[in-house]
Design an enzyme around this catalytic site. Structure first.
Site, PDB file in Angstrom:
ATOM      1  CD  GLU A  46      -2.285   1.296   2.941  1.00 20.47           C
ATOM      2  OE1 GLU A  46      -1.656   0.813   3.909  1.00 20.47           O
ATOM      3  OE2 GLU A  46      -3.400   1.835   3.059  1.00 20.47           O
ATOM      4  CE  LYS A 123      -7.169   1.399   3.682  1.00 16.77           C
ATOM      5  NZ  LYS A 123      -5.878   1.783   4.300  1.00 16.77           N
ATOM      6  CB  CYS A 168      -4.057  -1.526   4.423  1.00 16.26           C
ATOM      7  SG  CYS A 168      -3.341  -1.620   6.081  1.00 16.26           S
TER       8      CYS A 168
HETATM    9  N1  CDT Z   1      -3.060   1.455   6.433  1.00 15.10           N
HETATM   10  C1  CDT Z   1      -4.019   0.849   7.165  1.00 15.10           C
HETATM   11  O1  CDT Z   1      -5.151   0.676   6.722  1.00 15.10           O
HETATM   12  N2  CDT Z   1      -3.677   0.444   8.401  1.00 15.10           N
HETATM   13  C2  CDT Z   1      -4.622  -0.097   9.333  1.00 15.10           C
HETATM   14  C3  CDT Z   1      -4.247   0.297  10.712  1.00 15.10           C
HETATM   15  C4  CDT Z   1      -5.373   0.940  11.333  1.00 15.10           C
HETATM   16  S1  CDT Z   1      -4.987   1.593  12.889  1.00 15.10           S
HETATM   17  C5  CDT Z   1      -5.931   3.003  12.935  1.00 15.10           C
HETATM   18  C6  CDT Z   1      -4.767  -1.610   9.275  1.00 15.10           C
HETATM   19  O2  CDT Z   1      -5.901  -2.084   9.317  1.00 15.10           O
HETATM   20  O3  CDT Z   1      -3.777  -2.326   9.253  1.00 15.10           O
END
Ligand code: CDT
Length: 310
Positions: A46, A123, A168
């Site tokens: 990502e 996303k 993600c």
């Molecule tokens: N980049 C991303 O989506 N990271 C999230 C962390 C969320 S913490 C507020 C994840 O789900 O891994």
């Protein structure tokens, strides 16, 4: 057999001052290794081109815009597209997309071996918050900088199979896999930037967070009988640790390759898309077994509605 030899290209940290040219050089070095290993598909994380900028609170839109790409390919990524074409290798990678009409998305694309963009995803599940939050140990401002994706969960035909993308936080939502599963997806690729510690719960560290990450990708793969390739941007960016643990998961939900480091690291695995067929024709033959008349709550309701008290 329909074998796609996948190279999961985990990236180590990208510091705030690191320019896109430097990052693209690292991506090409990983692609060199992928080509030597006879991979025909390389998967990057990502927001591959920069540090994970949503951790920084910015008020100046001109500053925010510096993290976005307004065309793809562009001057910085052209060498990557050229190298991929030279090797005849397909790729997916994520970037911050600013559209011509002024919208902002967290985007991933699938580029085929001839350099055509054959898949694009924006996303949908944006985690975090939109205003500075003093109660968190660090910020996660995706809701400030991005709009929720407007393309749904498309799949597309390429590499002699059916492919899809998510990004993600999307990997934590079963609806994502099922939406693509219902279109016959055979391989889902995704990238992630996941902090090693929960900013709202300091006792939740990397072991538990990686467990959750593996859990959701393995269940998504199994329940839809699809390959899942999840690739981290890892390591310490500007004092902020993110875990690695990139994985390739087979359609039985088993991890067949896992990264060991928090650096640039390549995992190569031959993935036979025909391995998805058995599950799709038996326990997860959706046409025979799904009972949609009982699922209406899933699309008609967002938050929890508790049962009435007696
Ligand atoms: N980049 C991303 O989506 N990271 C999230 C962390 C969320 S913490 C507020 C994840 O789900 O891994």
């Amino acid at each position: 057999m329909r074998v796609v030899t996948v190279a999961a290209a985990q990236m180590g940290p990208i510091q705030k001052a690191e320019g896109r040219q430097q990052v693209v050089a690292r991506m090409i070095a990983l692609m060199d290794d992928a080509s030597k290993a006879d991979a025909n598909f390389i998967v990057y994380p990502e927001l591959t081109l920069t540090t994970f900028f949503p951790r920084y609170y910015m008020e100046d839109q001109a500053e925010v815009d510096t993290w976005f790409e307004s065309e793809m390919p562009n001057a910085a990524t052209a060498p990557l597209f050229d190298k991929a074409k030279e090797y005849g290798i397909a790729m997916t990678f994520g970037y911050a997309e600013q559209t011509l009409d002024g919208h902002y998305f967290n985007t991933s694309i699938h580029v085929d071996k001839t350099g055509n963009i054959v898949g694009k995803y924006r996303k949908v599940h944006l985690p975090g918050h939109s205003e500075f939050d003093p109660d968190r140990t660090f910020q996660h401002l995706e809701k400030r900088y991005f709009e929720p994706g407007n393309l749904g969960f498309p799949v597309y035909r390429t590499l002699d199979g059916i492919f899809g993308l998510c990004i993600c936080n999307d990997r934590r939502w079963p609806e994502v896999y099922r939406s693509m599963g219902l279109q016959g997806v055979e391989m889902i690729t995704l990238g992630y930037n996941t902090p090693s510690v929960n900013s709202q719960k300091g006792t939740e560290g990397p072991e538990k967070r990686m467990f959750h990450s593996d859990l959701v990708m393995q269940s998504g793969a199994y329940q839809n009988s699809t390959w899942v390739v999840g690739v981290a941007k890892a390591g310490i960016e500007d004092d902020h640790p993110m875990f690695g643990g990139s994985v390739i998961v087979n359609p039985d939900g088993e991890i067949v390759a896992k990264a060991k480091s928090e650096e640039d690291e390549l995992l190569v695995h031959p993935c036979d898309l025909d391995d998805t067929v058995f599950g799709k024709q038996t326990i997860f033959d959706f046409a025979r077994h799904r009972r949609v008349e009982h699922y209406t709550r899933i699309t008609s309701q967002t938050g929890v509605q508790l049962p009435p008290n007696d």
